[in-house]
Write a protein that holds these residues in place. Structure first.
Motif, PDB file in Angstrom:
ATOM      1  N   ASN A   1       0.810  -1.211   0.000  1.00  0.00           N
ATOM      2  CA  ASN A   1       0.000   0.000   0.000  1.00  0.00           C
ATOM      3  C   ASN A   1       0.851   1.272   0.000  1.00  0.00           C
ATOM      4  OD1 ASN A   1      -2.548   0.944  -0.152  1.00  0.00           O
ATOM      5  ND2 ASN A   1      -3.206  -0.115   1.731  1.00  0.00           N
ATOM      6  N   ILE A   2       1.974   1.211  -0.686  1.00  0.00           N
ATOM      7  CA  ILE A   2       2.901   2.351  -0.687  1.00  0.00           C
ATOM      8  C   ILE A   2       2.701   3.193  -1.949  1.00  0.00           C
ATOM      9  CG2 ILE A   2       5.352   2.958  -0.911  1.00  0.00           C
ATOM     10  CD1 ILE A   2       5.891   0.513   0.935  1.00  0.00           C
ATOM     11  N   THR A   3       2.690   4.505  -1.796  1.00  0.00           N
ATOM     12  CA  THR A   3       2.547   5.400  -2.944  1.00  0.00           C
ATOM     13  C   THR A   3       3.917   5.936  -3.338  1.00  0.00           C
ATOM     14  OG1 THR A   3       0.574   6.130  -1.783  1.00  0.00           O
ATOM     15  CG2 THR A   3       1.147   7.308  -3.826  1.00  0.00           C
ATOM     16  N   ILE A   4       4.242   5.855  -4.630  1.00  0.00           N
ATOM     17  CA  ILE A   4       5.495   6.431  -5.115  1.00  0.00           C
ATOM     18  C   ILE A   4       5.167   7.725  -5.870  1.00  0.00           C
ATOM     19  CG2 ILE A   4       7.592   6.041  -6.449  1.00  0.00           C
ATOM     20  CD1 ILE A   4       7.083   3.047  -6.261  1.00  0.00           C
ATOM     21  N   HIS A   5       5.727   8.844  -5.410  1.00  0.00           N
ATOM     22  CA  HIS A   5       5.525  10.131  -6.084  1.00  0.00           C
ATOM     23  C   HIS A   5       6.760  10.442  -6.908  1.00  0.00           C
ATOM     24  CE1 HIS A   5       2.307  10.959  -3.123  1.00  0.00           C
ATOM     25  NE2 HIS A   5       3.129  10.325  -2.295  1.00  0.00           N
ATOM     26  N   PHE A   6       6.567  10.853  -8.134  1.00  0.00           N
ATOM     27  CA  PHE A   6       7.710  11.192  -8.972  1.00  0.00           C
ATOM     28  C   PHE A   6       7.531  12.587  -9.559  1.00  0.00           C
ATOM     29  CE2 PHE A   6       9.999  10.235 -13.218  1.00  0.00           C
ATOM     30  CZ  PHE A   6      11.129  10.902 -12.772  1.00  0.00           C
TER      31      PHE A   6
ATOM     32  N   ILE B   1      10.946   0.573  -0.709  1.00  0.00           N
ATOM     33  CA  ILE B   1       9.661  -0.110  -0.492  1.00  0.00           C
ATOM     34  C   ILE B   1       9.815  -1.181   0.602  1.00  0.00           C
ATOM     35  CG2 ILE B   1       7.946  -1.624  -1.558  1.00  0.00           C
ATOM     36  CD1 ILE B   1       8.780  -0.176  -4.251  1.00  0.00           C
ATOM     37  N   LYS B   2      10.904  -1.953   0.465  1.00  0.00           N
ATOM     38  CA  LYS B   2      11.151  -3.046   1.405  1.00  0.00           C
ATOM     39  C   LYS B   2      11.292  -2.558   2.850  1.00  0.00           C
ATOM     40  CE  LYS B   2      14.720  -6.148   0.920  1.00  0.00           C
ATOM     41  NZ  LYS B   2      15.816  -6.758   0.131  1.00  0.00           N
ATOM     42  N   TYR B   3      11.998  -1.442   3.014  1.00  0.00           N
ATOM     43  CA  TYR B   3      12.252  -0.938   4.365  1.00  0.00           C
ATOM     44  C   TYR B   3      11.299   0.197   4.710  1.00  0.00           C
ATOM     45  CZ  TYR B   3      16.172  -3.948   3.587  1.00  0.00           C
ATOM     46  OH  TYR B   3      16.926  -5.056   3.286  1.00  0.00           O
ATOM     47  N   ASN B   4      10.106   0.145   4.099  1.00  0.00           N
ATOM     48  CA  ASN B   4       9.076   1.130   4.381  1.00  0.00           C
ATOM     49  C   ASN B   4       7.980   0.465   5.199  1.00  0.00           C
ATOM     50  OD1 ASN B   4       7.633   3.579   4.180  1.00  0.00           O
ATOM     51  ND2 ASN B   4       8.319   3.829   2.058  1.00  0.00           N
ATOM     52  N   ARG B   5       7.053   1.263   5.672  1.00  0.00           N
ATOM     53  CA  ARG B   5       5.935   0.673   6.419  1.00  0.00           C
ATOM     54  C   ARG B   5       4.712   0.547   5.523  1.00  0.00           C
ATOM     55  NH1 ARG B   5       6.919   3.151  11.173  1.00  0.00           N
ATOM     56  NH2 ARG B   5       8.540   4.705  10.871  1.00  0.00           N
ATOM     57  N   GLU B   6       3.768  -0.235   5.989  1.00  0.00           N
ATOM     58  CA  GLU B   6       2.476  -0.383   5.321  1.00  0.00           C
ATOM     59  C   GLU B   6       1.865   1.017   5.156  1.00  0.00           C
ATOM     60  OE1 GLU B   6       0.987  -3.404   4.517  1.00  0.00           O
ATOM     61  OE2 GLU B   6      -0.753  -2.307   3.720  1.00  0.00           O
ATOM     62  N   GLY B   7       1.464   1.343   3.932  1.00  0.00           N
ATOM     63  CA  GLY B   7       0.847   2.650   3.684  1.00  0.00           C
ATOM     64  C   GLY B   7       1.844   3.805   3.594  1.00  0.00           C
TER      65      GLY B   7
ATOM     66  N   ILE C   1      15.860   9.710  -3.791  1.00  0.00           N
ATOM     67  CA  ILE C   1      14.791   8.780  -3.437  1.00  0.00           C
ATOM     68  C   ILE C   1      14.615   8.838  -1.927  1.00  0.00           C
ATOM     69  CG2 ILE C   1      14.090   6.338  -3.398  1.00  0.00           C
ATOM     70  CD1 ILE C   1      15.685   5.994  -6.000  1.00  0.00           C
ATOM     71  N   ARG C   2      13.492   9.390  -1.519  1.00  0.00           N
ATOM     72  CA  ARG C   2      13.246   9.557  -0.081  1.00  0.00           C
ATOM     73  C   ARG C   2      12.083   8.661   0.337  1.00  0.00           C
ATOM     74  NH1 ARG C   2      10.017  13.246   2.940  1.00  0.00           N
ATOM     75  NH2 ARG C   2       9.394  14.422   1.098  1.00  0.00           N
ATOM     76  N   ASP C   3      12.240   7.977   1.454  1.00  0.00           N
ATOM     77  CA  ASP C   3      11.137   7.135   1.920  1.00  0.00           C
ATOM     78  C   ASP C   3      10.736   7.471   3.342  1.00  0.00           C
ATOM     79  OD1 ASP C   3      12.533   5.358   3.916  1.00  0.00           O
ATOM     80  OD2 ASP C   3      13.665   4.724   2.152  1.00  0.00           O
ATOM     81  N   THR C   4       9.526   7.060   3.693  1.00  0.00           N
ATOM     82  CA  THR C   4       9.009   7.303   5.042  1.00  0.00           C
ATOM     83  C   THR C   4       9.088   6.001   5.835  1.00  0.00           C
ATOM     84  OG1 THR C   4       6.815   6.734   4.267  1.00  0.00           O
ATOM     85  CG2 THR C   4       7.407   9.067   4.231  1.00  0.00           C
ATOM     86  N   GLY C   5      10.198   5.291   5.649  1.00  0.00           N
ATOM     87  CA  GLY C   5      10.309   3.943   6.202  1.00  0.00           C
ATOM     88  C   GLY C   5      10.957   3.862   7.567  1.00  0.00           C
ATOM     89  N   ILE C   6      11.614   2.757   7.800  1.00  0.00           N
ATOM     90  CA  ILE C   6      12.103   2.436   9.137  1.00  0.00           C
ATOM     91  C   ILE C   6      13.406   3.162   9.481  1.00  0.00           C
ATOM     92  CG2 ILE C   6      11.036   0.169   9.029  1.00  0.00           C
ATOM     93  CD1 ILE C   6      13.788  -1.012   8.519  1.00  0.00           C
ATOM     94  N   GLY C   7      14.086   3.725   8.485  1.00  0.00           N
ATOM     95  CA  GLY C   7      15.313   4.467   8.768  1.00  0.00           C
ATOM     96  C   GLY C   7      16.442   3.567   9.256  1.00  0.00           C
ATOM     97  N   MET C   8      17.540   4.213   9.638  1.00  0.00           N
ATOM     98  CA  MET C   8      18.715   3.456  10.091  1.00  0.00           C
ATOM     99  C   MET C   8      19.364   4.161  11.266  1.00  0.00           C
ATOM    100  SD  MET C   8      20.666   2.539   6.621  1.00  0.00           S
ATOM    101  CE  MET C   8      19.730   3.577   5.525  1.00  0.00           C
ATOM    102  N   LYS C   9      20.008   3.376  12.114  1.00  0.00           N
ATOM    103  CA  LYS C   9      20.808   3.962  13.188  1.00  0.00           C
ATOM    104  C   LYS C   9      22.129   4.440  12.579  1.00  0.00           C
ATOM    105  CE  LYS C   9      18.736   0.827  16.528  1.00  0.00           C
ATOM    106  NZ  LYS C   9      18.874  -0.324  17.403  1.00  0.00           N
TER     107      LYS C   9
ATOM    108  N   GLU D   1      17.096   8.646   9.415  1.00  0.00           N
ATOM    109  CA  GLU D   1      16.767   8.777  10.828  1.00  0.00           C
ATOM    110  C   GLU D   1      16.004   7.530  11.240  1.00  0.00           C
ATOM    111  OE1 GLU D   1      14.735  12.033  13.786  1.00  0.00           O
ATOM    112  OE2 GLU D   1      15.168  12.626  11.724  1.00  0.00           O
ATOM    113  N   TYR D   2      16.507   6.881  12.273  1.00  0.00           N
ATOM    114  CA  TYR D   2      15.909   5.621  12.721  1.00  0.00           C
ATOM    115  C   TYR D   2      14.447   5.837  13.074  1.00  0.00           C
ATOM    116  CZ  TYR D   2      15.521   1.156  15.169  1.00  0.00           C
ATOM    117  OH  TYR D   2      15.146  -0.099  15.565  1.00  0.00           O
ATOM    118  N   GLY D   3      13.592   5.034  12.445  1.00  0.00           N
ATOM    119  CA  GLY D   3      12.162   5.146  12.726  1.00  0.00           C
ATOM    120  C   GLY D   3      11.438   6.186  11.887  1.00  0.00           C
ATOM    121  N   LYS D   4      12.194   7.001  11.154  1.00  0.00           N
ATOM    122  CA  LYS D   4      11.539   8.090  10.409  1.00  0.00           C
ATOM    123  C   LYS D   4      11.606   7.911   8.897  1.00  0.00           C
ATOM    124  CE  LYS D   4      10.310  11.593  13.281  1.00  0.00           C
ATOM    125  NZ  LYS D   4      11.260  12.383  14.093  1.00  0.00           N
ATOM    126  N   GLY D   5      12.794   7.539   8.397  1.00  0.00           N
ATOM    127  CA  GLY D   5      12.915   7.404   6.948  1.00  0.00           C
ATOM    128  C   GLY D   5      14.329   7.628   6.463  1.00  0.00           C
ATOM    129  N   THR D   6      14.507   7.406   5.173  1.00  0.00           N
ATOM    130  CA  THR D   6      15.843   7.459   4.581  1.00  0.00           C
ATOM    131  C   THR D   6      15.800   8.203   3.253  1.00  0.00           C
ATOM    132  OG1 THR D   6      16.333   5.318   5.573  1.00  0.00           O
ATOM    133  CG2 THR D   6      17.778   6.018   3.787  1.00  0.00           C
TER     134      THR D   6
END
Ligand code: ADP
Ligand code: MG
Length: 312
Positions: A181-186, A214-220, A238-246, A294-299
């Protein structure tokens, strides 16, 4: 620097080298055999030195008249050797796991005493196929890495339109995105750019980064892709709203087989080779890649590719 180094070596070496040296000098007959010793010198920076003592004969070649002592800094060689063993042991482990699992499934299926139902058989076959498929992916990735490193990649350098390449790559990933359920904006802006590169290779960079977003992103979640000109480079982000990294994970991102292991990456499968291929490819084109996370925020990944091919 070299004088300092020489002094430091002399300071550290004497006992062992002197033993070898006095042994050689003490010989009544001349023996044309040199001896080498390797040392680790601990300090602010660990250093490895190889010292070779070679005897010099006197005029009638009967006795040892003197000794030549050669000290060589072999630190870099040792480091490469170390990396190689780490790499070999990691590859062997990654190869062994799926092969062992598949053999396990086949053994059970081949055992009449197990009395498997048709359903169980199908399940085992499906699981075996899936393990072998990811093994094949890994072997292909390793082949790609070694082709890049050995400089035997066959490239067809042509003028490419990065906007349409990105659009194509996004389209290839839409199926995966939909599943979560991920939206990709271009947003590609008005201007048109070109880069000189191999189409498949650039596409692989893009799909690897998009697949991660997509893989390291959250549902929606969401992925934002932009394209612009930056100096002599074409920049795509390429910016995502996913799980981020430490921070410590971010540092090792581009190493072969590196995969972050934390609560959020549990259950996500991969080989840890994608980004190392991405980095090596971008390096070949004399481009650069930047990461914010940012861990928990995105990459965010920013890829700079020169408009003009620098090499060949
Ligand atoms: N967009 C991202 N968001 C969060 N973590 C990421 C992202 N991209 C890569 N990573 C981290 O970097 C690791 C290495 O990525 P990669 O080389 O593509 O291997 P793989 O995807 O097979 O694990 C991933 O396992 C993950 O921990
Ligand atoms: Mg990946």
């Amino acid at each position: 620097d070299e004088i300092l180094l020489a002094e430091r070596i002399l300071e550290v070496l004497p006992q062992e080298v002197r033993e070898i040296a006095s042994d050689m000098l003490g010989k009544e007959i001349f023996e044309d055999v040199g001896q080498s010793v390797q040392f680790k010198i601990a300090g602010a920076q660990e250093m490895f030195v190889e010292v070779t003592c070679s005897p010099i004969p006197d005029n009638d070649k009967k006795k040892t008249a003197g000794i030549v002592v050669v000290a060589k800094d072999i630190t870099q060689y040792k480091q490469i050797e170390n990396l190689k063993s780490q790499f070999v042991s990691m590859v062997s482990h990654e190869l062994k796991a799926p092969v062992a699992a598949t053999i396990g499934f086949l053994d059970i299926m081949n055992n009449p005493k197990m009395n498997l139902s048709e359903e169980q058989r199908t399940d085992f076959l499906t699981r075996s196929t899936s393990r072998l498929k990811s093994l094949l992916t890994m072997v292909n990735d390793l082949l790609d890495i070694s082709r890049i490193e050995l400089n035997t990649v066959k490239r067809e350098i042509v003028k490419l339109d990065p906007a349409s390449l990105l659009a194509e790559s996004i389209q290839m990933m839409e199926f995966e995105a939909k599943k979560k359920n991920i939206t990709i904006h271009f947003s590609k802006g008005e201007a048109t750019f070109t880069i000189e590169a191999d189409k498949l290779e650039i596409e692989r960079v893009m799909t690897n980064l998009l697949s991660n977003s997509i893989k390291y992103n959250r549902e929606g979640g969401e992925v934002f892709v932009t394209l612009q000109k930056k100096g002599p480079y074409v920049l795509f982000e390429i910016r995502d709203t996913g799980i981020g990294m430490k921070p410590e994970e971010k540092e090792r991102l581009f190493s072969e087989f590196f995969r972050a292991k934390n609560e959020m990456t549990k259950g996500i499968h991969g080989t840890g080779l994608g980004l190392s291929i991405v980095k090596k490819t971008i390096d070949w084109y004399a481009g650069k890649i930047e990461t914010d996370s940012e861990y928990g925020k995105g990459t965010t990944f920013r890829v700079f590719l020169p408009e003009k091919a620098a090499k060949e």
